[in-house]
Design a protein around this motif. Structure first.
Motif, PDB file in Angstrom:
ATOM      1  N   ASN A   1       0.853  -1.184   0.000  1.00 13.17           N
ATOM      2  CA  ASN A   1       0.000   0.000   0.000  1.00 13.17           C
ATOM      3  C   ASN A   1       0.888   1.232   0.000  1.00 13.17           C
ATOM      4  N   LEU A   2       1.146   1.758  -1.181  1.00 12.69           N
ATOM      5  CA  LEU A   2       2.078   2.862  -1.351  1.00 12.69           C
ATOM      6  C   LEU A   2       1.682   4.085  -0.526  1.00 12.69           C
ATOM      7  N   GLU A   3       0.431   4.475  -0.572  1.00 11.07           N
ATOM      8  CA  GLU A   3      -0.014   5.677   0.130  1.00 11.07           C
ATOM      9  C   GLU A   3       0.161   5.550   1.643  1.00 11.07           C
ATOM     10  N   THR A   4      -0.200   4.394   2.192  1.00 12.59           N
ATOM     11  CA  THR A   4      -0.069   4.171   3.632  1.00 12.59           C
ATOM     12  C   THR A   4       1.393   4.179   4.052  1.00 12.59           C
ATOM     13  N   ARG A   5       2.250   3.489   3.303  1.00 14.57           N
ATOM     14  CA  ARG A   5       3.671   3.435   3.653  1.00 14.57           C
ATOM     15  C   ARG A   5       4.332   4.799   3.547  1.00 14.57           C
ATOM     16  N   LEU A   6       3.971   5.572   2.528  1.00 10.63           N
ATOM     17  CA  LEU A   6       4.527   6.909   2.374  1.00 10.63           C
ATOM     18  C   LEU A   6       4.073   7.809   3.524  1.00 10.63           C
ATOM     19  N   ALA A   7       2.808   7.719   3.889  1.00  8.80           N
ATOM     20  CA  ALA A   7       2.292   8.512   5.010  1.00  8.80           C
ATOM     21  C   ALA A   7       3.013   8.165   6.309  1.00  8.80           C
ATOM     22  N   ARG A   8       3.265   6.882   6.552  1.00 12.80           N
ATOM     23  CA  ARG A   8       3.989   6.472   7.764  1.00 12.80           C
ATOM     24  C   ARG A   8       5.408   7.030   7.781  1.00 12.80           C
TER      25      ARG A   8
ATOM     26  N   LEU B   1       6.466   9.761   6.347  1.00 13.56           N
ATOM     27  CA  LEU B   1       6.395  11.199   6.603  1.00 13.56           C
ATOM     28  C   LEU B   1       6.054  11.491   8.064  1.00 13.56           C
ATOM     29  N   GLU B   2       5.214  10.658   8.669  1.00 12.72           N
ATOM     30  CA  GLU B   2       4.906  10.803  10.094  1.00 12.72           C
ATOM     31  C   GLU B   2       6.143  10.587  10.957  1.00 12.72           C
ATOM     32  N   ALA B   3       7.088   9.783  10.459  1.00 14.99           N
ATOM     33  CA  ALA B   3       8.331   9.506  11.194  1.00 14.99           C
ATOM     34  C   ALA B   3       9.413  10.532  10.853  1.00 14.99           C
ATOM     35  N   ASP B   4       9.006  11.655  10.265  1.00 16.52           N
ATOM     36  CA  ASP B   4       9.892  12.778   9.932  1.00 16.52           C
ATOM     37  C   ASP B   4      10.787  12.546   8.728  1.00 16.52           C
ATOM     38  N   ALA B   5      10.400  11.644   7.826  1.00 13.83           N
ATOM     39  CA  ALA B   5      11.116  11.534   6.555  1.00 13.83           C
ATOM     40  C   ALA B   5      10.801  12.781   5.741  1.00 13.83           C
ATOM     41  N   GLU B   6      11.706  13.130   4.864  1.00 14.45           N
ATOM     42  CA  GLU B   6      11.513  14.286   3.984  1.00 14.45           C
ATOM     43  C   GLU B   6      11.101  13.772   2.608  1.00 14.45           C
ATOM     44  N   LEU B   7       9.983  14.262   2.100  1.00 16.98           N
ATOM     45  CA  LEU B   7       9.531  13.870   0.772  1.00 16.98           C
ATOM     46  C   LEU B   7      10.406  14.549  -0.262  1.00 16.98           C
ATOM     47  N   ARG B   8      10.984  13.779  -1.170  1.00 14.07           N
ATOM     48  CA  ARG B   8      11.866  14.330  -2.207  1.00 14.07           C
ATOM     49  C   ARG B   8      11.051  14.600  -3.469  1.00 14.07           C
ATOM     50  N   PHE B   9      10.609  13.590  -4.150  1.00 11.26           N
ATOM     51  CA  PHE B   9       9.744  13.721  -5.316  1.00 11.26           C
ATOM     52  C   PHE B   9       9.113  12.368  -5.565  1.00 11.26           C
TER      53      PHE B   9
ATOM     54  N   LEU C   1       9.793   4.271  -2.816  1.00 15.89           N
ATOM     55  CA  LEU C   1       8.770   3.242  -2.624  1.00 15.89           C
ATOM     56  C   LEU C   1       8.080   2.996  -3.956  1.00 15.89           C
ATOM     57  N   GLN C   2       7.830   1.730  -4.255  1.00 16.56           N
ATOM     58  CA  GLN C   2       7.122   1.348  -5.460  1.00 16.56           C
ATOM     59  C   GLN C   2       6.024   0.368  -5.096  1.00 16.56           C
ATOM     60  N   ALA C   3       4.856   0.539  -5.708  1.00 20.85           N
ATOM     61  CA  ALA C   3       3.775  -0.411  -5.486  1.00 20.85           C
ATOM     62  C   ALA C   3       4.180  -1.745  -6.093  1.00 20.85           C
ATOM     63  N   ARG C   4       3.912  -2.808  -5.368  1.00 20.71           N
ATOM     64  CA  ARG C   4       4.204  -4.150  -5.883  1.00 20.71           C
ATOM     65  C   ARG C   4       3.253  -4.478  -7.025  1.00 20.71           C
ATOM     66  N   ALA C   5       3.765  -5.145  -8.023  1.00 27.33           N
ATOM     67  CA  ALA C   5       2.916  -5.593  -9.133  1.00 27.33           C
ATOM     68  C   ALA C   5       2.040  -6.741  -8.659  1.00 27.33           C
ATOM     69  N   VAL C   6       0.801  -6.708  -9.039  1.00 26.53           N
ATOM     70  CA  VAL C   6      -0.133  -7.787  -8.701  1.00 26.53           C
ATOM     71  C   VAL C   6      -0.139  -8.755  -9.869  1.00 26.53           C
ATOM     72  N   LEU C   7       0.204 -10.017  -9.576  1.00 24.96           N
ATOM     73  CA  LEU C   7       0.249 -11.019 -10.646  1.00 24.96           C
ATOM     74  C   LEU C   7      -1.007 -11.836 -10.683  1.00 24.96           C
TER      75      LEU C   7
ATOM     76  N   ALA D   1       7.497   9.197  -4.931  1.00 27.76           N
ATOM     77  CA  ALA D   1       7.440   8.420  -3.695  1.00 27.76           C
ATOM     78  C   ALA D   1       8.848   8.172  -3.178  1.00 27.76           C
ATOM     79  N   GLU D   2       9.738   9.131  -3.377  1.00 24.18           N
ATOM     80  CA  GLU D   2      11.094   9.020  -2.843  1.00 24.18           C
ATOM     81  C   GLU D   2      11.203   9.891  -1.604  1.00 24.18           C
ATOM     82  N   ILE D   3      11.821   9.318  -0.557  1.00 21.76           N
ATOM     83  CA  ILE D   3      12.000  10.049   0.694  1.00 21.76           C
ATOM     84  C   ILE D   3      13.481  10.105   1.051  1.00 21.76           C
ATOM     85  N   ARG D   4      13.804  10.998   1.934  1.00 19.10           N
ATOM     86  CA  ARG D   4      15.123  11.038   2.558  1.00 19.10           C
ATOM     87  C   ARG D   4      14.878  10.712   4.022  1.00 19.10           C
TER      88      ARG D   4
END
Length: 76
Positions: free
Chosen positions: A39-46, A48-56, A70-76, A58-61
């Protein structure tokens, strides 16, 4: 644990690469890890809540300056 999808290690002489990219692109050079997540949106939100810096996109610092994308996993 999330799988590492890709890792970029772009130079054999890291000090030289850092100097080059800092001067040319005004960015720091290093390893970038791509994590496949369910779940890309949930993981990215977590992150950012932990003080990661959003780069561009779904990339964080993280707190140590590491770049993680972060990349969404492909559904096979």
């Amino acid at each position: 644990m999330d799988p590492i999808l890709n890792a970029e290690i772009p130079a054999s002489d890291l000090a030289r690469a850092i100097a080059f990219y800092q001067q040319w692109l005004r960015v720091n050079q290093g390893v970038r890890i791509y994590l496949g997540v369910d779940n890309l949106e949930t993981r990215l939100a977590r992150a950012l809540e932990a003080d990661a810096e959003l780069r561009f996109g779904a990339e964080i610092r993280d707190s140590e300056g590491n770049r993680i994308a972060l990349q969404a996993r492909a559904v096979l």
